[in-house]
Design a protein around this motif. Sequence first.
Motif, PDB file in Angstrom:
ATOM      1  N   THR A   4       0.829  -1.198   0.000  1.00 11.47           N
ATOM      2  CA  THR A   4       0.000   0.000   0.000  1.00 11.47           C
ATOM      3  C   THR A   4       0.869   1.256   0.000  1.00 11.47           C
ATOM      4  OG1 THR A   4      -0.090   0.178   2.408  1.00 11.47           O
ATOM      5  CG2 THR A   4      -1.763  -1.231   1.354  1.00 11.47           C
ATOM      6  N   THR A   5       0.210   2.397  -0.103  1.00 17.52           N
ATOM      7  CA  THR A   5       0.927   3.672  -0.039  1.00 17.52           C
ATOM      8  C   THR A   5       1.567   3.857   1.331  1.00 17.52           C
ATOM      9  OG1 THR A   5      -1.115   4.810   0.553  1.00 17.52           O
ATOM     10  CG2 THR A   5      -0.470   4.850  -1.781  1.00 17.52           C
ATOM     11  N   LYS A   6       1.041   3.176   2.330  1.00 19.06           N
ATOM     12  CA  LYS A   6       1.641   3.249   3.665  1.00 19.06           C
ATOM     13  C   LYS A   6       3.090   2.765   3.603  1.00 19.06           C
ATOM     14  CE  LYS A   6      -1.083   1.450   6.657  1.00 19.06           C
ATOM     15  NZ  LYS A   6      -1.729   0.567   7.639  1.00 19.06           N
ATOM     16  N   ALA A   7       3.335   1.658   2.898  1.00 19.53           N
ATOM     17  CA  ALA A   7       4.698   1.143   2.748  1.00 19.53           C
ATOM     18  C   ALA A   7       5.533   2.078   1.877  1.00 19.53           C
ATOM     19  CB  ALA A   7       4.685  -0.261   2.154  1.00 19.53           C
ATOM     20  N   GLU A   8       4.967   2.527   0.771  1.00 17.73           N
ATOM     21  CA  GLU A   8       5.703   3.414  -0.133  1.00 17.73           C
ATOM     22  C   GLU A   8       6.123   4.697   0.577  1.00 17.73           C
ATOM     23  OE1 GLU A   8       5.101   6.247  -4.044  1.00 17.73           O
ATOM     24  OE2 GLU A   8       3.487   4.888  -3.490  1.00 17.73           O
ATOM     25  N   TYR A   9       5.169   5.369   1.209  1.00 21.90           N
ATOM     26  CA  TYR A   9       5.464   6.632   1.878  1.00 21.90           C
ATOM     27  C   TYR A   9       6.374   6.418   3.085  1.00 21.90           C
ATOM     28  CZ  TYR A   9       1.567   8.638  -0.831  1.00 21.90           C
ATOM     29  OH  TYR A   9       0.724   9.049  -1.820  1.00 21.90           O
ATOM     30  N   GLN A  73      21.787  -0.493  10.285  1.00 21.85           N
ATOM     31  CA  GLN A  73      21.245  -1.474  11.235  1.00 21.85           C
ATOM     32  C   GLN A  73      19.729  -1.623  11.109  1.00 21.85           C
ATOM     33  OE1 GLN A  73      22.539  -0.553  15.213  1.00 21.85           O
ATOM     34  NE2 GLN A  73      24.672  -0.344  14.582  1.00 21.85           N
ATOM     35  N   ILE A  74      19.136  -0.977  10.116  1.00 22.12           N
ATOM     36  CA  ILE A  74      17.688  -1.075   9.902  1.00 22.12           C
ATOM     37  C   ILE A  74      17.446  -1.857   8.627  1.00 22.12           C
ATOM     38  CG2 ILE A  74      15.569   0.216   9.450  1.00 22.12           C
ATOM     39  CD1 ILE A  74      16.747   2.508  11.127  1.00 22.12           C
ATOM     40  N   ARG A  75      16.831  -3.035   8.778  1.00 27.07           N
ATOM     41  CA  ARG A  75      16.492  -3.867   7.619  1.00 27.07           C
ATOM     42  C   ARG A  75      15.091  -3.509   7.134  1.00 27.07           C
ATOM     43  NH1 ARG A  75      17.252  -7.930  11.283  1.00 27.07           N
ATOM     44  NH2 ARG A  75      15.198  -8.679  10.654  1.00 27.07           N
ATOM     45  N   MET A  76      14.882  -3.626   5.849  1.00 26.49           N
ATOM     46  CA  MET A  76      13.610  -3.219   5.285  1.00 26.49           C
ATOM     47  C   MET A  76      12.463  -4.148   5.660  1.00 26.49           C
ATOM     48  SD  MET A  76      14.543  -0.413   4.313  1.00 26.49           S
ATOM     49  CE  MET A  76      12.911   0.113   3.877  1.00 26.49           C
ATOM     50  N   ASP A  77      12.743  -5.386   6.050  1.00 24.62           N
ATOM     51  CA  ASP A  77      11.659  -6.244   6.519  1.00 24.62           C
ATOM     52  C   ASP A  77      11.067  -5.696   7.813  1.00 24.62           C
ATOM     53  OD1 ASP A  77      14.059  -7.079   7.891  1.00 24.62           O
ATOM     54  OD2 ASP A  77      13.051  -8.953   8.449  1.00 24.62           O
ATOM     55  N   GLU A  78      11.890  -5.065   8.653  1.00 28.48           N
ATOM     56  CA  GLU A  78      11.393  -4.445   9.878  1.00 28.48           C
ATOM     57  C   GLU A  78      10.444  -3.289   9.552  1.00 28.48           C
ATOM     58  OE1 GLU A  78      14.526  -3.959  13.185  1.00 28.48           O
ATOM     59  OE2 GLU A  78      15.636  -3.738  11.290  1.00 28.48           O
ATOM     60  N   VAL A  79      10.839  -2.493   8.570  1.00 31.39           N
ATOM     61  CA  VAL A  79      10.037  -1.322   8.178  1.00 31.39           C
ATOM     62  C   VAL A  79       8.700  -1.766   7.612  1.00 31.39           C
ATOM     63  CG1 VAL A  79       9.943   0.690   6.653  1.00 31.39           C
ATOM     64  CG2 VAL A  79      12.111   0.065   7.758  1.00 31.39           C
ATOM     65  N   ILE A  80       8.726  -2.725   6.690  1.00 30.69           N
ATOM     66  CA  ILE A  80       7.488  -3.195   6.056  1.00 30.69           C
ATOM     67  C   ILE A  80       6.589  -3.879   7.078  1.00 30.69           C
ATOM     68  CG2 ILE A  80       6.522  -4.737   4.294  1.00 30.69           C
ATOM     69  CD1 ILE A  80       7.865  -2.135   3.226  1.00 30.69           C
ATOM     70  N   ALA A 132      14.388 -10.734   0.217  1.00 30.52           N
ATOM     71  CA  ALA A 132      14.816  -9.470  -0.404  1.00 30.52           C
ATOM     72  C   ALA A 132      14.711  -8.319   0.596  1.00 30.52           C
ATOM     73  CB  ALA A 132      13.981  -9.175  -1.642  1.00 30.52           C
ATOM     74  N   LEU A 133      13.617  -8.275   1.350  1.00 30.05           N
ATOM     75  CA  LEU A 133      13.444  -7.223   2.346  1.00 30.05           C
ATOM     76  C   LEU A 133      14.449  -7.375   3.481  1.00 30.05           C
ATOM     77  CD1 LEU A 133       9.544  -7.143   2.533  1.00 30.05           C
ATOM     78  CD2 LEU A 133      11.026  -5.395   1.531  1.00 30.05           C
ATOM     79  N   GLN A 134      14.683  -8.602   3.898  1.00 28.74           N
ATOM     80  CA  GLN A 134      15.595  -8.872   5.014  1.00 28.74           C
ATOM     81  C   GLN A 134      17.044  -8.555   4.650  1.00 28.74           C
ATOM     82  OE1 GLN A 134      15.752 -13.002   6.324  1.00 28.74           O
ATOM     83  NE2 GLN A 134      15.324 -12.297   8.396  1.00 28.74           N
ATOM     84  N   GLN A 135      17.398  -8.718   3.384  1.00 28.04           N
ATOM     85  CA  GLN A 135      18.777  -8.511   2.948  1.00 28.04           C
ATOM     86  C   GLN A 135      19.046  -7.071   2.504  1.00 28.04           C
ATOM     87  OE1 GLN A 135      19.263 -11.516  -0.044  1.00 28.04           O
ATOM     88  NE2 GLN A 135      19.308 -13.173   1.442  1.00 28.04           N
ATOM     89  N   THR A 136      18.043  -6.219   2.567  1.00 28.68           N
ATOM     90  CA  THR A 136      18.205  -4.830   2.149  1.00 28.68           C
ATOM     91  C   THR A 136      18.169  -3.935   3.382  1.00 28.68           C
ATOM     92  OG1 THR A 136      17.062  -5.324   0.078  1.00 28.68           O
ATOM     93  CG2 THR A 136      17.295  -3.000   0.670  1.00 28.68           C
ATOM     94  N   THR A 137      19.201  -3.129   3.535  1.00 31.49           N
ATOM     95  CA  THR A 137      19.223  -2.199   4.654  1.00 31.49           C
ATOM     96  C   THR A 137      18.808  -0.808   4.173  1.00 31.49           C
ATOM     97  OG1 THR A 137      21.520  -1.503   4.338  1.00 31.49           O
ATOM     98  CG2 THR A 137      21.139  -3.437   5.759  1.00 31.49           C
ATOM     99  N   LEU A 138      18.418   0.003   5.110  1.00 35.93           N
ATOM    100  CA  LEU A 138      18.073   1.380   4.795  1.00 35.93           C
ATOM    101  C   LEU A 138      19.294   2.112   4.232  1.00 35.93           C
ATOM    102  CD1 LEU A 138      16.088   3.727   4.813  1.00 35.93           C
ATOM    103  CD2 LEU A 138      16.693   4.110   7.208  1.00 35.93           C
ATOM    104  N   ALA A 139      20.474   1.795   4.743  1.00 37.18           N
ATOM    105  CA  ALA A 139      21.702   2.437   4.257  1.00 37.18           C
ATOM    106  C   ALA A 139      21.896   2.191   2.764  1.00 37.18           C
ATOM    107  CB  ALA A 139      22.910   1.929   5.045  1.00 37.18           C
ATOM    108  N   GLU A 140      21.555   0.996   2.298  1.00 33.05           N
ATOM    109  CA  GLU A 140      21.665   0.703   0.864  1.00 33.05           C
ATOM    110  C   GLU A 140      20.737   1.595   0.046  1.00 33.05           C
ATOM    111  OE1 GLU A 140      22.321  -3.753  -0.168  1.00 33.05           O
ATOM    112  OE2 GLU A 140      21.117  -3.679   1.675  1.00 33.05           O
TER     113      GLU A 140
END
Length: 163
Positions: A4-9, A73-80, A132-140
């Motif tokens: 959703t846009t919630k994830a995008e934004y 230290q922030i993985r995208m799976d945590e964010v999603i 894919a989400l787990q292997q992607t960091t915010l820094a990337e």
Amino acid sequence: MIFTTKAEYGVRLMVRLGELPGDEPVSLKSVAETERLPLAYLERIVALLRRAGLVASTRGAHGGYRLARPADQIRMDEVILALEGAVAPMSCFVDDREADGDRVLCSHLEDSGTGCATKLLWTRVQGGVHRALQQTTLAELVTFQTPPDPVGTGAAERRPAAV
């Protein structure tokens, strides 16, 4: 699977916070203006990110939001997960990994608990997205968003969004 846009934004907000130097907080209003996002919606999104321990807030005249941890230290799976909850490629898919180890359930009643014929496919799709989400960091994402300044002027231009 459609996020959703919630994830995008939310991801755009996290990238913006990741670009900030040091622990300097930024107002949500400035992020909304820069990213051209609705402020009221961003307020709801940042509340979810704060509750998940990904974003910290500072009150007062010079307050705002910043990352709670370094971007690497922030993985995208945590964010999603904070924004969308469990990722499921089909509405009949129930991700039960939190409660019961590594189990994904099919909600069809007539399958006698074994899962429908497509369960293998959707399990693999979900696993791929999760990896894919787990292997992607915010820094990337921040690095991808901000290319190096080849001239050394400090005025690197933003790279257009790539698909």
